[in-house]
Design a protein around this motif. Structure first.
Motif, PDB file in Angstrom:
ATOM      1  N   HIS A   1      22.674  42.043 -75.259  1.00  0.00           N
ATOM      2  CA  HIS A   1      22.528  40.849 -75.824  1.00  0.00           C
ATOM      3  C   HIS A   1      23.435  39.849 -75.721  1.00  0.00           C
ATOM      4  O   HIS A   1      23.168  38.544 -75.504  1.00  0.00           O
ATOM      5  CB  HIS A   1      22.370  41.396 -77.430  1.00  0.00           C
ATOM      6  CG  HIS A   1      22.072  40.026 -78.310  1.00  0.00           C
ATOM      7  ND1 HIS A   1      20.641  39.664 -78.603  1.00  0.00           N
ATOM      8  CD2 HIS A   1      22.980  39.098 -79.270  1.00  0.00           C
ATOM      9  CE1 HIS A   1      20.871  38.664 -79.233  1.00  0.00           C
ATOM     10  NE2 HIS A   1      22.036  38.420 -79.914  1.00  0.00           N
TER      11      HIS A   1
ATOM     12  N   HIS B   1      23.419  35.956 -74.233  1.00  0.00           N
ATOM     13  CA  HIS B   1      24.129  34.660 -74.879  1.00  0.00           C
ATOM     14  C   HIS B   1      24.906  33.884 -73.807  1.00  0.00           C
ATOM     15  O   HIS B   1      24.816  32.751 -73.721  1.00  0.00           O
ATOM     16  CB  HIS B   1      24.904  35.099 -76.013  1.00  0.00           C
ATOM     17  CG  HIS B   1      23.900  35.187 -77.144  1.00  0.00           C
ATOM     18  ND1 HIS B   1      23.340  33.936 -77.478  1.00  0.00           N
ATOM     19  CD2 HIS B   1      23.953  35.912 -78.311  1.00  0.00           C
ATOM     20  CE1 HIS B   1      22.603  34.288 -78.629  1.00  0.00           C
ATOM     21  NE2 HIS B   1      22.976  35.472 -79.356  1.00  0.00           N
TER      22      HIS B   1
ATOM     23  N   ASP C   1      19.779  33.132 -81.463  1.00  0.00           N
ATOM     24  CA  ASP C   1      18.979  34.154 -80.361  1.00  0.00           C
ATOM     25  C   ASP C   1      18.082  33.526 -79.423  1.00  0.00           C
ATOM     26  O   ASP C   1      17.646  34.272 -78.607  1.00  0.00           O
ATOM     27  CB  ASP C   1      18.396  35.252 -81.379  1.00  0.00           C
ATOM     28  CG  ASP C   1      19.761  36.422 -81.929  1.00  0.00           C
ATOM     29  OD1 ASP C   1      20.715  35.912 -81.266  1.00  0.00           O
ATOM     30  OD2 ASP C   1      19.644  37.016 -82.544  1.00  0.00           O
TER      31      ASP C   1
ATOM     32  N   ARG D   1      25.559  39.449 -84.473  1.00  0.00           N
ATOM     33  CA  ARG D   1      25.890  41.054 -83.875  1.00  0.00           C
ATOM     34  C   ARG D   1      24.668  41.046 -82.546  1.00  0.00           C
ATOM     35  O   ARG D   1      23.720  40.308 -82.486  1.00  0.00           O
ATOM     36  CB  ARG D   1      25.143  41.907 -84.767  1.00  0.00           C
ATOM     37  CG  ARG D   1      23.744  41.650 -85.403  1.00  0.00           C
ATOM     38  CD  ARG D   1      23.442  42.915 -85.961  1.00  0.00           C
ATOM     39  NE  ARG D   1      23.153  44.147 -85.169  1.00  0.00           N
ATOM     40  CZ  ARG D   1      22.394  45.070 -84.900  1.00  0.00           C
ATOM     41  NH1 ARG D   1      21.540  45.221 -86.300  1.00  0.00           N
ATOM     42  NH2 ARG D   1      22.018  45.876 -84.109  1.00  0.00           N
TER      43      ARG D   1
ATOM     44  N   ASP E   1      28.648  35.475 -82.452  1.00  0.00           N
ATOM     45  CA  ASP E   1      27.391  35.939 -82.950  1.00  0.00           C
ATOM     46  C   ASP E   1      27.256  36.645 -84.096  1.00  0.00           C
ATOM     47  O   ASP E   1      28.529  37.183 -84.640  1.00  0.00           O
ATOM     48  CB  ASP E   1      26.715  36.721 -81.954  1.00  0.00           C
ATOM     49  CG  ASP E   1      25.159  36.634 -81.893  1.00  0.00           C
ATOM     50  OD1 ASP E   1      24.660  35.773 -82.525  1.00  0.00           O
ATOM     51  OD2 ASP E   1      24.472  37.267 -81.166  1.00  0.00           O
TER      52      ASP E   1
HETATM   53 FE   LIG Z   1      22.510  36.526 -81.092  1.00  0.00          FE
END
Ligand SMILES: [Fe+2]
Length: 575
Positions: free
Chosen positions: A151, A155, A342, A176, A174
């Protein structure tokens, strides 16, 4: 080589299509389903793949799923399971007992959640909605290859790979990811070297969410309301938040259980009045967050020695934090991904896999604007207008006529060209109005059903930005606030927030000619090269996507006019 990026793990599910390093299309699923942030009442469907956004991306490129070489999914469940390296399948059902769940991670380690992510490849190849089946089946022999991408890699790439910098420090902040909540990297070309990270349960994003909820707003979507509220408060709870967020050496920090009820009294329930106490809590949190991020940025600067910083992750949407880091921080230039939440990970995941698979360090795309969504030709718009029987006309000069309406104090819906990717309307799906009178802010908040404390933001011609906003340079994505210059403050009272700043969008003609020309035409009438720009939607609705959405928004809100493609609709006063 086509790579499809998908975000569907938490919220703001989105898709993005990349071809040989170029971003062809990107869009959030909410714009098509009309369900804001993709949050549905039933938890299961939160994890549904963004089928409509995928369908749109493929249509934009004129291909089908069978033409896609790679699918990049911006969450790697195998990291959470302690097995690095995204394998494509895993035995189900997941047994939590087989994988020890670290303390404080229970929410991350939800077998249902993990199963749905692990099963995503199967859903895309077999479980698509029937009306999209023909286009979304992976029909080619062998089909695409599926990749789970960490993830925070997604980003980080979403900020670095499309930034103006080929060498930069990269920070993700972020709620998480799998384990990480904050990461630091050094970017070079298309390569990222991870320098460090902060892991669950320590998370600046999750803390902000908790306080947002405590203050009676919707967590993971209303954080910007807390940011706006902070300007009305005093930082008298700084010490408390300093206790909650503890800075540690090496770019690390701890977030201790906030125990907000214990510290500050009972939570505010939605609809209850906002008290000074609430404003002070918001202000204190905001200040401590700013100081914390500033410290992290200083550490990262020391660790990388570079002058450029790229930022992504939900905290990157906090334009007051961004402005503080730009003003007081050690980096010479900062670039923040406009879809920092996201949704942007769909873009980052796709670019990451694209660069890895093509083994290239060269960039082919720079994100100078966010117009990556669907456009609708005039013929399609006019067919709809005819069908509805609504009175519309095709002005000889749409820009000049719209500028007249704005100068008269009318509020105009502006639906033009490709939809924006990311949470901000930037002149494709916007509501525009004159900033000359202070009352316009209340009128817009009323039109949009927003809280009265929320500011409205301006768009300004890029070359004029510095004359109206102190220290303003190029800022095309409304991600930084700047003080309104004292000598012009009384000319544009509607866009000046209570703290004297404005969250500006700068625009040049290359980015969006018609929008730019409109602001110029407004300036020719008023001497002010600034308009109010807020998103074309009403309360709790996603930003409009199609002409049909735009008409619905126009007729269910007190907008005065709608400039849609080459056409103009106006509401005439009742006799
Ligand atoms: Fe995120």
């Amino acid at each position: 080589m086509y790579t499809l990026g998908i975000n569907a793990a938490f919220h703001d599910s989105a898709a993005c299509l990349v071809c040989d390093g170029r971003v062809l299309a990107a869009a959030e699923e909410e714009r098509f389903t009309r369900i804001k942030h993709g949050k549905r009442p039933i938890p299961f469907s939160t994890y549904e793949l963004p089928f409509h956004a995928i369908d749109y991306c493929l249509r934009e490129a004129g291909i089908s799923l069978a033409d896609v070489d790679h699918v990049a999914y911006s969450f790697d469940p195998f990291i959470l399971l302690g097995q690095r390296g995204g394998r494509e399948t895993i035995a189900l059902p997941l047994e939590p007992s087989a994988h020890p769940v670290p303390e404080g991670w229970e929410s991350a380690w939800d077998p249902l959640f993990l199963s749905s992510i692990v099963n995503a490849p199967r859903h895309l190849s077999g479980g698509v909605p029937h009306h999209l089946e023909a286009r979304l089946r992976g029909g080619r022999a062998g089909g695409y290859r599926w990749h789970f991408v960490e993830h925070h890699v997604a980003h980080a790439v979403s900020a670095f790979h499309v930034s103006p910098f080929s060498h930069a420090a990269v920070m993700t902040l972020d709620g998480r990811g799998e384990r990480a909540t904050t990461t630091y990297s050094l970017g070079d070309g298309t390569h990222l070297e991870r320098l460090g990270q902060v892991e669950l349960p320590h998370s600046l994003g999750l803390l902000y969410e908790r306080v947002t909820e405590y203050l009676g707003f919707q967590h993971a979507s209303d954080e910007y309301k807390v940011m706006a509220l902070a300007s009305f408060g005093q930082p008298r709870y700084r010490a408390e938040f300093r206790e909650i967020i503890e800075l540690a050496p090496g770019g690390r920090y701890l977030t201790h259980p906030p125990r907000l009820d214990e510290r500050f009294g009972p939570a505010r329930r939605r609809g209850q009045p906002l008290l000074q106490r609430h404003r002070d809590i918001a202000r204190s949190l905001q200040e401590v967050l700013e100081e914390t991020v500033l410290e992290l940025a200083r550490w990262l600067h020391g660790a990388t020695g570079t002058e450029h910083l790229c930022v992504a992750g939900g905290v990157g949407l906090n334009c007051v934090v961004n402005a503080r880091v730009r003003r007081d921080g050690p980096f010479r230039e900062i670039w923040v991904q406009p879809a920092a939440g996201d949704a942007g990970t769909a873009l980052g995941a796709a670019l990451w896999i694209d660069a890895q698979e093509r083994k290239t360090a060269a960039r082919a795309f720079r994100m100078d604007h966010a117009y990556l969504g669907p456009a609708f030709p005039d013929a399609e718009i006019e067919a709809l207008l005819r069908w509805t029987g609504l009175p519309y006309r095709r002005p000889g000069d749409l820009v000049e006529e719209t500028a007249d309406l704005l100068a008269q104090g009318k509020v105009v819906g502006w639906f033009q060209g490709r939809m924006e990717f990311g949470p901000r309307a930037l002149g494709s799906r916007s509501i525009l109005a004159s900033p000359l009178r202070a009352e316009m802010q209340d009128r817009l908040n009323e039109i949009k059903g927003r809280e009265e404390f929320r500011p409205v933001a301006p768009v300004v011609l890029e070359e004029e930005a510095g004359r109206w906003f102190a220290g303003a340079g190029v800022s095309p994505f409304m991600l930084f606030v700047y003080p309104v210059r004292a000598e012009v403050a009384d000319r544009i009272p509607a866009v000046r927030h209570v703290d004297g700043t404005a969250r500006i969008q700068t625009i040049n003609r290359t980015q969006n000619p018609r929008y730019y020309d409109l602001i110029r035409a407004f300036a020719a009438r008023t001497g002010v090269p600034v308009l109010i720009n807020t998103s074309l939607n009403t309360h709790s609705e996603p930003i409009v996507c199609t002409p049909r959405d735009a008409l619905a928004c126009f007729f269910t809100s007190p907008l005065d006019a709608l400039a849609i493609g080459s056409f103009l609709l106006e509401k005439s006063p009742l006799p």
